[in-house]
Write a protein that holds these residues in place. Structure first.
Motif, PDB file in Angstrom:
ATOM      1  N   VAL A 201       0.841  -1.199   0.000  1.00 16.33           N
ATOM      2  CA  VAL A 201       0.000   0.000   0.000  1.00 16.33           C
ATOM      3  C   VAL A 201       0.874   1.246   0.000  1.00 16.33           C
ATOM      4  CG1 VAL A 201      -1.839   1.257   1.188  1.00 16.33           C
ATOM      5  CG2 VAL A 201      -1.781  -1.243   1.290  1.00 16.33           C
ATOM      6  N   VAL A 202       0.516   2.201  -0.840  1.00 12.18           N
ATOM      7  CA  VAL A 202       1.235   3.475  -0.865  1.00 12.18           C
ATOM      8  C   VAL A 202       0.224   4.601  -0.684  1.00 12.18           C
ATOM      9  CG1 VAL A 202       1.133   3.640  -3.398  1.00 12.18           C
ATOM     10  CG2 VAL A 202       2.866   4.932  -2.152  1.00 12.18           C
ATOM     11  N   LEU A 203       0.567   5.584   0.140  1.00 13.39           N
ATOM     12  CA  LEU A 203      -0.298   6.742   0.373  1.00 13.39           C
ATOM     13  C   LEU A 203      -0.032   7.810  -0.673  1.00 13.39           C
ATOM     14  CD1 LEU A 203      -0.037   7.183   4.261  1.00 13.39           C
ATOM     15  CD2 LEU A 203      -1.570   5.690   2.957  1.00 13.39           C
ATOM     16  N   MET A 204      -1.090   8.486  -1.082  1.00 14.47           N
ATOM     17  CA  MET A 204      -0.974   9.501  -2.124  1.00 14.47           C
ATOM     18  C   MET A 204      -1.861  10.688  -1.773  1.00 14.47           C
ATOM     19  SD  MET A 204       0.554  10.136  -5.044  1.00 14.47           S
ATOM     20  CE  MET A 204       1.284   8.489  -5.086  1.00 14.47           C
ATOM     21  N   GLY A 205      -1.521  11.864  -2.256  1.00 13.62           N
ATOM     22  CA  GLY A 205      -2.341  13.046  -2.040  1.00 13.62           C
ATOM     23  C   GLY A 205      -2.353  13.481  -0.591  1.00 13.62           C
ATOM     24  N   ASN A 206      -3.500  14.008  -0.140  1.00  7.22           N
ATOM     25  CA  ASN A 206      -3.605  14.509   1.230  1.00  7.22           C
ATOM     26  C   ASN A 206      -3.472  13.413   2.271  1.00  7.22           C
ATOM     27  OD1 ASN A 206      -3.865  17.177   0.505  1.00  7.22           O
ATOM     28  ND2 ASN A 206      -6.096  17.171   0.538  1.00  7.22           N
TER      29      ASN A 206
ATOM     30  N   VAL B  13      -1.020  28.399   1.359  1.00 10.14           N
ATOM     31  CA  VAL B  13      -0.493  29.756   1.201  1.00 10.14           C
ATOM     32  C   VAL B  13       0.254  29.967  -0.114  1.00 10.14           C
ATOM     33  CG1 VAL B  13       1.656  29.253   2.456  1.00 10.14           C
ATOM     34  CG2 VAL B  13       0.800  31.606   2.360  1.00 10.14           C
ATOM     35  N   ALA B  14       0.976  28.987  -0.605  1.00 12.07           N
ATOM     36  CA  ALA B  14       1.739  29.168  -1.843  1.00 12.07           C
ATOM     37  C   ALA B  14       1.172  28.351  -2.997  1.00 12.07           C
ATOM     38  CB  ALA B  14       3.206  28.789  -1.607  1.00 12.07           C
ATOM     39  N   GLY B  15       0.018  27.744  -2.785  1.00 14.59           N
ATOM     40  CA  GLY B  15      -0.631  26.991  -3.841  1.00 14.59           C
ATOM     41  C   GLY B  15       0.159  25.789  -4.323  1.00 14.59           C
ATOM     42  N   GLN B  16       0.908  25.145  -3.409  1.00 14.66           N
ATOM     43  CA  GLN B  16       1.813  24.074  -3.833  1.00 14.66           C
ATOM     44  C   GLN B  16       1.290  22.664  -3.549  1.00 14.66           C
ATOM     45  OE1 GLN B  16       4.871  24.394  -5.567  1.00 14.66           O
ATOM     46  NE2 GLN B  16       3.865  26.362  -5.863  1.00 14.66           N
ATOM     47  N   GLY B  17       0.238  22.527  -2.753  1.00 16.50           N
ATOM     48  CA  GLY B  17      -0.202  21.212  -2.312  1.00 16.50           C
ATOM     49  C   GLY B  17      -0.564  20.258  -3.439  1.00 16.50           C
ATOM     50  N   PHE B  18      -1.486  20.663  -4.311  1.00 17.30           N
ATOM     51  CA  PHE B  18      -1.929  19.786  -5.389  1.00 17.30           C
ATOM     52  C   PHE B  18      -0.799  19.517  -6.377  1.00 17.30           C
ATOM     53  CE2 PHE B  18      -4.055  19.195  -9.587  1.00 17.30           C
ATOM     54  CZ  PHE B  18      -4.591  17.938  -9.330  1.00 17.30           C
ATOM     55  N   ASN B  19       0.017  20.517  -6.641  1.00 22.82           N
ATOM     56  CA  ASN B  19       1.133  20.330  -7.574  1.00 22.82           C
ATOM     57  C   ASN B  19       2.147  19.321  -7.044  1.00 22.82           C
ATOM     58  OD1 ASN B  19       0.358  22.352  -9.603  1.00 22.82           O
ATOM     59  ND2 ASN B  19       0.710  23.823  -7.971  1.00 22.82           N
ATOM     60  N   LEU B  20       2.377  19.349  -5.735  1.00 23.89           N
ATOM     61  CA  LEU B  20       3.265  18.367  -5.122  1.00 23.89           C
ATOM     62  C   LEU B  20       2.690  16.959  -5.294  1.00 23.89           C
ATOM     63  CD1 LEU B  20       5.786  17.752  -3.397  1.00 23.89           C
ATOM     64  CD2 LEU B  20       4.378  18.167  -1.366  1.00 23.89           C
ATOM     65  N   CYS B  21       1.381  16.832  -5.099  1.00 19.23           N
ATOM     66  CA  CYS B  21       0.723  15.530  -5.269  1.00 19.23           C
ATOM     67  C   CYS B  21       0.824  15.034  -6.709  1.00 19.23           C
ATOM     68  CB  CYS B  21      -0.744  15.629  -4.862  1.00 19.23           C
ATOM     69  SG  CYS B  21      -1.012  15.986  -3.107  1.00 19.23           S
ATOM     70  N   MET B  22       0.710  15.947  -7.659  1.00 15.39           N
ATOM     71  CA  MET B  22       0.816  15.559  -9.068  1.00 15.39           C
ATOM     72  C   MET B  22       2.220  15.051  -9.385  1.00 15.39           C
ATOM     73  SD  MET B  22      -1.989  15.803 -10.851  1.00 15.39           S
ATOM     74  CE  MET B  22      -1.544  16.148 -12.561  1.00 15.39           C
ATOM     75  N   ARG B  23       3.234  15.671  -8.804  1.00 20.09           N
ATOM     76  CA  ARG B  23       4.596  15.192  -9.039  1.00 20.09           C
ATOM     77  C   ARG B  23       4.798  13.820  -8.397  1.00 20.09           C
ATOM     78  NH1 ARG B  23       5.712  20.664  -7.833  1.00 20.09           N
ATOM     79  NH2 ARG B  23       6.889  20.276  -5.927  1.00 20.09           N
TER      80      ARG B  23
END
Length: 402
Positions: free
Chosen positions: A292-297, A305-315
């Protein structure tokens, strides 16, 4: 025999990951707890728990990933490029400005409403023969042994028992799968609630994004499709959100925006319905356990604050798919624990850098100590004037130096 991956969680990360896997010729069974909306009107994008009133500032790297999936033309219709970013603090001298033209890039990224992003992704998933989409399903058990991961769930009156060589848990900040595996998580409550809405201004946005640090909280104003439409994300102190919500507070909210931003956007003329979301940082102690691997939130929830959360998940998703593609090409086990641990290790540097940056910005600009205020404004001036800093920061923000 083709291996099938189970993804638990059909939000924006889960849907995007499913499409990446299908493009690699890996079959996917995608489980989502909430029933998806019906898209009867092509001009509307109804809210879903995962595709709500919030917006995503897609980095250039995220845009590239959607281009690889052949989805960008459909997404572009609902997205707006950011050509300039202005960073200031209310009542202070410090300011910094990034211009796409000066950095020799087409844009710093694209802003899209999550409701439209979700609609486009879901529409494509439903067309993909390698993806079986099961919504309205509640996972009740996740276990594993040396050969398989096992899921028990119910959908209405029906009981489901599934098994797979690999389960990807993308089921959000309060991940059931993470807890079922006994994976701990550190949590920091920022004591903030994000007020999210769309506003109309008298001046066109000119594809400029603003980050304005105020005594109420860090206010982000980003361009949206429509020359005068802008998205607002305003984290405020928890417990004060009541004064910003509800139609009766429309003018009060617009007045507060006007006072904070001044006349940069002209007059704030109209506001949409405001929504609130509590803000915390949640970091899983492990992101890969067995099959099992965790992904996203479920793996890392960070401050917007810097709008980086979703972009980090996409990478994260893009790198995981690369590992799985190599396994598939060799006819090897997609859920090989050693491979999943290698994936986790490969992502830690990028994740830790982004997490630390976002947390530092929130903590640094939340402190109203006069000395710290002087230091951070001096830092903004230095950022704006010292050669070589802007290209480096711009590349990281665009996700090109992960």
């Amino acid at each position: 025999m083709q291996q099938e991956v189970i993804i638990v969680g059909g939000g924006m990360v889960g849907l995007s990951l499913a499409l990446m896997l299908a493009k690699t010729n890996i079959a996917v069974k995608l489980l989502e707890a909430i029933k998806y909306p019906n898209y009867d009107d092509e001009n509307l994008a109804p809210y879903h728990s995962s595709f709500d009133a919030r917006n995503s500032a897609l980095s250039r790297r995220s845009v590239q990933i959607y281009q690889e999936l052949g989805l960008w033309n459909a997404l572009q219709e609902h997205a707006t490029p950011i050509l300039e970013v202005n960073i200031t603090e209310q009542g202070s001298f410090g300011k910094a400005r990034l211009k796409a033209e000066q950095e020799k890039v087409e844009s710093f990224g694209q802003v899209i409403e999550n409701a439209w992003l979700g609609r486009v992704l879901l529409t494509q998933v439903k067309k993909e023969p390698l993806i079986e989409l099961i919504d309205g399903v509640q996972v009740t058990s996740l276990t594993q042994d040396t050969d398989f991961a096992y899921i028990e769930a119910h959908r209405g009156e029906s009981e489901l028992k599934l098994q797979s060589k690999l389960v990807i848990a993308a089921d959000g900040r309060d991940s059931f799968c993470r807890k079922a595996l006994g994976i701990g998580a550190s949590e920091h409550d920022y004591d903030q609630v994000a007020i999210v809405t769309t506003v109309q201004t008298s001046k066109p946005h000119g594809h400029v994004g603003f980050e304005r640090f105020s005594h109420l909280g860090p206010l982000a104003l980003l361009p949206l499709p429509g020359e005068y439409r802008r998205s607002v994300v305003w984290p405020v102190k928890k417990g004060t959100e009541g004064e910003w919500l509800g139609e009766e507070n429309d003018q009060h909210f617009l007045d507060a925006l006007q006072e904070t931003y001044g006349d940069r956007a002209g007059k704030f003329q109209k506001t949409g319905k405001r929504f609130s979301f509590s803000l915390s940082q949640v970091l899983a102690e492990k992101q890969a356990v067995g099959r099992v691997v965790l992904m996203g939130n479920a793996a890392h929830t960070i401050h917007p604050v810097a709008g980086q959360g979703f972009n980090l998940c996409m990478r994260d998703a893009h790198v995981l798919v690369r590992y799985l593609k190599e396994q598939q090409a060799q006819g090897s086990d997609l859920g090989d624990a050693a491979i999943l641990l290698d994936y986790e290790k490969s992502r830690l540097s990028d994740q830790q850098r982004v997490i630390k940056f976002c947390d530092s910005v929130v903590r640094g600009f939340s402190n109203q100590n006069p000395f710290l205020k002087l230091m951070r404004n001096t830092g903004l001036v230095a950022f704006d004037t010292i050669p070589g800093i802007k290209p480096l920061v711009a590349n990281y923000a665009m996700g090109l130096k992960a």
